[in-house]
Design an enzyme around this catalytic site. Sequence first.
Site, short mmCIF file in Angstrom:
data_model
loop_
_atom_site.label_atom_id
_atom_site.label_comp_id
_atom_site.label_asym_id
_atom_site.label_seq_id
_atom_site.Cartn_x
_atom_site.Cartn_y
_atom_site.Cartn_z
N ASP A 37 -5.72 -36.68 12.98
CA ASP A 37 -5.05 -36.59 14.28
C ASP A 37 -5.38 -37.85 15.07
OD1 ASP A 37 -4.01 -33.78 15.98
OD2 ASP A 37 -4.26 -35.67 17.07
N TYR A 156 14.43 -36.90 20.42
CA TYR A 156 13.66 -35.94 19.62
C TYR A 156 14.55 -35.34 18.52
CZ TYR A 156 10.71 -31.85 18.57
OH TYR A 156 9.95 -30.90 17.95
N LYS A 160 14.06 -35.60 14.46
CA LYS A 160 13.86 -34.41 13.62
C LYS A 160 15.01 -34.24 12.62
CE LYS A 160 9.87 -33.04 15.11
NZ LYS A 160 8.71 -33.00 14.19
N1 LIG Z 1 5.84 -25.85 19.14
C1 LIG Z 1 7.10 -25.74 18.83
O1 LIG Z 1 7.81 -24.88 19.38
C2 LIG Z 1 7.72 -26.61 17.79
C3 LIG Z 1 9.04 -26.34 17.41
C4 LIG Z 1 9.64 -27.12 16.46
C5 LIG Z 1 8.95 -28.15 15.85
N2 LIG Z 1 7.67 -28.42 16.24
C6 LIG Z 1 7.00 -29.53 15.56
O2 LIG Z 1 5.76 -29.08 15.04
C7 LIG Z 1 4.83 -30.15 14.98
C8 LIG Z 1 3.53 -29.73 15.66
O3 LIG Z 1 3.82 -29.42 17.01
P1 LIG Z 1 2.87 -28.55 17.95
O4 LIG Z 1 3.75 -27.65 18.71
O5 LIG Z 1 1.76 -28.01 17.16
O6 LIG Z 1 2.40 -29.70 18.92
P2 LIG Z 1 1.00 -30.00 19.65
O7 LIG Z 1 1.33 -30.95 20.72
O8 LIG Z 1 0.28 -28.74 19.95
O9 LIG Z 1 0.20 -30.75 18.50
C9 LIG Z 1 0.63 -32.00 17.98
C10 LIG Z 1 -0.56 -32.77 17.44
O10 LIG Z 1 -0.08 -34.04 16.98
C11 LIG Z 1 -0.98 -35.04 17.42
N3 LIG Z 1 -0.30 -36.33 17.52
C12 LIG Z 1 0.58 -36.76 18.47
N4 LIG Z 1 0.95 -38.02 18.23
C13 LIG Z 1 0.30 -38.40 17.10
C14 LIG Z 1 0.28 -39.60 16.34
N5 LIG Z 1 0.98 -40.69 16.71
N6 LIG Z 1 -0.47 -39.64 15.22
C15 LIG Z 1 -1.21 -38.57 14.84
N7 LIG Z 1 -1.26 -37.42 15.52
C16 LIG Z 1 -0.48 -37.33 16.64
C17 LIG Z 1 -1.49 -34.55 18.77
O11 LIG Z 1 -2.72 -35.18 19.12
C18 LIG Z 1 -1.62 -33.05 18.51
O12 LIG Z 1 -2.90 -32.70 18.04
C19 LIG Z 1 5.51 -31.34 15.66
O13 LIG Z 1 6.06 -32.19 14.68
C20 LIG Z 1 6.63 -30.67 16.47
O14 LIG Z 1 7.70 -31.55 16.70
C21 LIG Z 1 7.04 -27.68 17.19
#
Ligand SMILES: NC(=O)c1ccc[n+]([C@@H]2O[C@H](COP(=O)([O-])OP(=O)(O)OC[C@H]3O[C@@H](n4cnc5c(N)ncnc54)[C@H](O)[C@@H]3O)[C@@H](O)[C@H]2O)c1
Length: 260
Positions: A37, A156, A160
Amino acid sequence: MRRLSGKVALITGAGNGLGAATAKLLAEEGAKVIATDIAYESVEKIVEEINKLSKESAIALKHDVSSKKEWLTVVEEGVKTFGPITVLVNNAGILATTKYDQLTYEKWQKAMDINAWGQFVGMQTVIPHMKEAGVGSIINVASIAAVNSSGGLTAYTASKGAVDAMSRAAAVELGEFNIRVNAVVPGTIQTQMLEEAFPTKEIKEASIASQPLKRMGRPIDVAHLVAYLASDESYFTSGTSQLIDGALNVDASSSAAKLT
Ligand SMILES: NC(=O)c1ccc[n+]([C@@H]2O[C@H](COP(=O)([O-])OP(=O)(O)OC[C@H]3O[C@@H](n4cnc5c(N)ncnc54)[C@H](O)[C@@H]3O)[C@@H](O)[C@H]2O)c1
């Protein structure tokens, strides 16, 4: 024997949300876990929790997924510790919310660098080790926004969409090496990122009310799907986009919830 015994899994963005739940579950299922991370303190905490339950089964590494140099370093370190990587979970991502007319090249590029290039270069770096192992499963985290977006999410959504499409292309190209590639396509999952997507309590409540299941997903729900794709149970599953959205996408009456 546990479902993922013998697997070595690299999970990005493992300090929070979906990535943290996935890192914990894959370790519980027997995998050795390389948890990375950009926020080192967060991922270090998750790895401490994992190692408390299962000694020396995970390492934490600081890692910006948009940097090829950092990918080379974390993969080298991970392979040195646990051997060839056989599971890659490209999970790290950022939410980019900007209205169409205010979107700049810099904002567009940031979303593409982290969300799309970050996953591509991850695959490119890990694939030689999967080829060496003779087996691999790559799981790329896309989003329902790649299928059906709402306003203010152009960059975004584009990033994606790239994840979803390149996962199919990679699945075709890598099949002959026994490497499977699938995209996971979550709907609204309760994480920090979702808090950012819902600026007020009212918007969040409206989103929940508009969900067919009247609830949001939990990070562990996505982790279970990832564990299946990482395991040999999904032996013939490749080139798919696996929606996990509580029927949100097929509900014509729901609109407010389609945020991330
Ligand atoms: N939460 C949702 O509803 C949702 C829905 C669809 C897709 N997603 C996707 O799921 C994945 C995880 O999302 P989440 O909801 O757990 O988000 P979150 O923000 O809780 O966690 C994301 C993590 O990624 C890390 N991060 C950010 N930029 C980074 C980088 N440049 N290099 C390495 N690490 C980095 C952050 O520090 C964090 O720990 C993402 O790709 C997000 O787009 C989430």
